[in-house]
Design a protein around this motif. Structure first.
Motif, PDB file in Angstrom:
ATOM      1  N   ALA A 130       0.800  -1.073  -0.012  1.00  0.00           N
ATOM      2  CA  ALA A 130      -0.229   0.153  -0.197  1.00  0.00           C
ATOM      3  C   ALA A 130       1.066   1.179  -0.202  1.00  0.00           C
ATOM      4  O   ALA A 130       0.743   2.021  -0.593  1.00  0.00           O
ATOM      5  N   THR A 158       2.089   2.169  -3.268  1.00  0.00           N
ATOM      6  CA  THR A 158       0.899   2.374  -4.176  1.00  0.00           C
ATOM      7  C   THR A 158       0.074   3.926  -3.887  1.00  0.00           C
ATOM      8  O   THR A 158       0.699   4.934  -4.844  1.00  0.00           O
ATOM      9  N   ARG A 211      -6.497   6.424   2.395  1.00  0.00           N
ATOM     10  CA  ARG A 211      -6.390   5.110   1.608  1.00  0.00           C
ATOM     11  C   ARG A 211      -5.227   4.003   1.579  1.00  0.00           C
ATOM     12  O   ARG A 211      -5.801   3.495   1.412  1.00  0.00           O
ATOM     13  N   LEU A 250      -6.082   0.488   2.344  1.00  0.00           N
ATOM     14  CA  LEU A 250      -5.625  -0.627   1.156  1.00  0.00           C
ATOM     15  C   LEU A 250      -5.411  -1.589   2.231  1.00  0.00           C
ATOM     16  O   LEU A 250      -5.544  -2.604   1.761  1.00  0.00           O
ATOM     17  N   PHE A 293      -7.412  -4.984  -4.175  1.00  0.00           N
ATOM     18  CA  PHE A 293      -5.865  -4.338  -4.132  1.00  0.00           C
ATOM     19  C   PHE A 293      -5.980  -2.939  -5.606  1.00  0.00           C
ATOM     20  O   PHE A 293      -5.759  -1.806  -5.768  1.00  0.00           O
ATOM     21  N   LEU A 348      -8.161  -0.450  -7.067  1.00  0.00           N
ATOM     22  CA  LEU A 348      -7.904   0.672  -6.336  1.00  0.00           C
ATOM     23  C   LEU A 348      -6.601   1.250  -6.790  1.00  0.00           C
ATOM     24  O   LEU A 348      -6.698   2.318  -6.689  1.00  0.00           O
ATOM     25  N   SER A 349      -5.916   0.756  -6.393  1.00  0.00           N
ATOM     26  CA  SER A 349      -4.320   1.024  -7.318  1.00  0.00           C
ATOM     27  C   SER A 349      -4.868   2.027  -8.623  1.00  0.00           C
ATOM     28  O   SER A 349      -3.990   3.104  -8.171  1.00  0.00           O
TER      29      SER A 349
END
Lengths: 296, 83
Positions: free
Chosen positions: A171, A174, A219, A223, A281, A284-285
């Motif tokens: 995360a 990202t 965020r 994540l 994952f 969303l990235s």
């Protein structure tokens, strides 16, 4: 009665019969057992001491996942034919999912070409990490078993993503990536301004601006926690339902009773949650990367 | 003299923390997931040819909603660990 009906009644009868037999033979009273500590199942013991780079079971799982990801994909890519077999068709479907659905669906095309390797590798690596977490490997060095005279660690289920550090690092990558893309496109002040929705001006800005900054940091947290808590909770439910609860309470009939739920949760996690969390994952990235460069 | 009461209170509140965290989290997640799949059923009934697109959005929505349950659970576990 049809054959299926008879088989189902037989299974139900066997289940309830064994339950009653165990309750009668071993008693229904529970004895609290303090020797079994569930948190030891997720403890990391350093096998090779190298300071902060020590090798423990999570490092071994990460290494296996990375090697598997790279070697299976390179192997299949080197053996592609014009008339694909089933494996090639499946890999092509996964590639199309990663490229068209996840990356191109959420980013402009020029950016998608640049970030597709990252998003694709993220999806595949997290998918492999989650999946091999449901394969029993000899990694529990706290309880060793004696097989043909060799003391080997006992078999245990453990996923690298069940430890908070692995999802946190992914995360963080990202987070740094999409913030860097946003600052590169808009400039630092412009990026902060782009966080605020269009049409907002005046005193309410003092309320909205901090909230938007906090939600960007959220965020990162969300994540991490989404992937970590899903996999950890799945493993803990499997642990407790497939016998952990019975060991803690010292009741054998309870172990038999909860076993089908353990198997059901295992199949649910293996079949759905592992793939879904990797997909989420990666998606969303891609959404965060695409949103950081978009002009409102 | 009041020390045992504090001990018992800490134990009770730690248990309550996990229970409330997990329970209320499950309420929200249950409602949300029910709404998502209900809408999917409605929209697939109206336009069966859009089924694949809607299914992909459905899984995205399901995982995002399910995550809220895990936030509640992690908050409860944090309260248990920090007592």
């Amino acid at each position: 009665m049809s054959n299926t009906r008879k088989v189902l009644w037989a299974i139900a009868g066997f289940y309830i019969g064994m339950l009653i037999l165990l309750a009668v033979v071993f008693g229904i009273t529970t004895h609290k057992n303090n020797a079994f500590q569930p948190q030891n199942e997720f403890k990391l013991i350093n096998w090779v001491h190298l300071g902060v780079l020590s090798i423990n079971r999570a490092v071994v799982y990460l290494f296996i996942a990375a090697v598997l990801t790279v070697f299976t994909m390179v192997f299949i890519a080197g053996r592609m034919q014009a008339r694909p077999n089933r494996v090639q068709t499946a890999v092509e479907a996964i590639y199309s999912l990663m490229r068209d659905n996840i990356t191109r669906g959420n980013m402009p095309d020029t950016m998608a070409a640049k970030w597709f390797p990252y998003v694709g590798a993220l999806f595949l690596f997290i998918w492999y990490c989650n999946l091999i977490g449901y394969l029993p490997l000899p990694t529990n060095s706290q309880e060793k078993v004696n097989i043909f005279g060799a003391h080997i660690p006992s078999f245990a289920l453990y996923a690298a993503t069940a430890n908070v550090s692995v999802p946190l690092v992914l995360a963080l990558i990202t987070f740094i990536a999409f913030n860097w893309e946003g600052i590169r496109t808009h400039g630092p002040i412009g990026y902060l301004k782009s966080l605020i929705p269009a049409g907002v001006s005046g005193p309410i800005l003092f309320l909205i601006a901090p909230l938007e900054v906090i939600s960007t940091f959220m965020r990162l947290i969300s994540l991490t926690v989404r992937l970590f808590a899903n996999i950890l909770a799945g493993h803990m439910i499997i642990l407790f339902m497939a016998g952990g609860l019975a060991v803690i309470l010292g009741a054998s009939w309870l172990g038999w009773f909860t076993m089908p739920f353990g198997v059901a949760i295992y199949l649910f996690e293996l079949g759905l949650v592992a793939t879904l969390q990797a997909f989420i994952f990666a998606t969303l990235s891609a959404i965060y990367l695409g949103g950081a460069v978009s002009h409102h | 003299m009041l020390a045992p009461i504090f001990h018992i209170a800490a134990g009770v509140s730690a248990g309550l923390g996990i229970g409330i965290g997990g329970g209320l989290g499950a309420v929200g997640a249950g409602v949300g997931i029910g709404i998502i799949f209900g809408k999917v059923i409605e929209s697939v009934t109206r336009q069966p040819e859009m089924r694949d697109e809607i299914t992909s959005i459905q899984w995205l929505g399901f995982a995002l909603t399910e995550a809220c349950f895990f936030y509640g659970l992690v908050a409860g576990l944090l309260s248990y660990v920090l007592k």
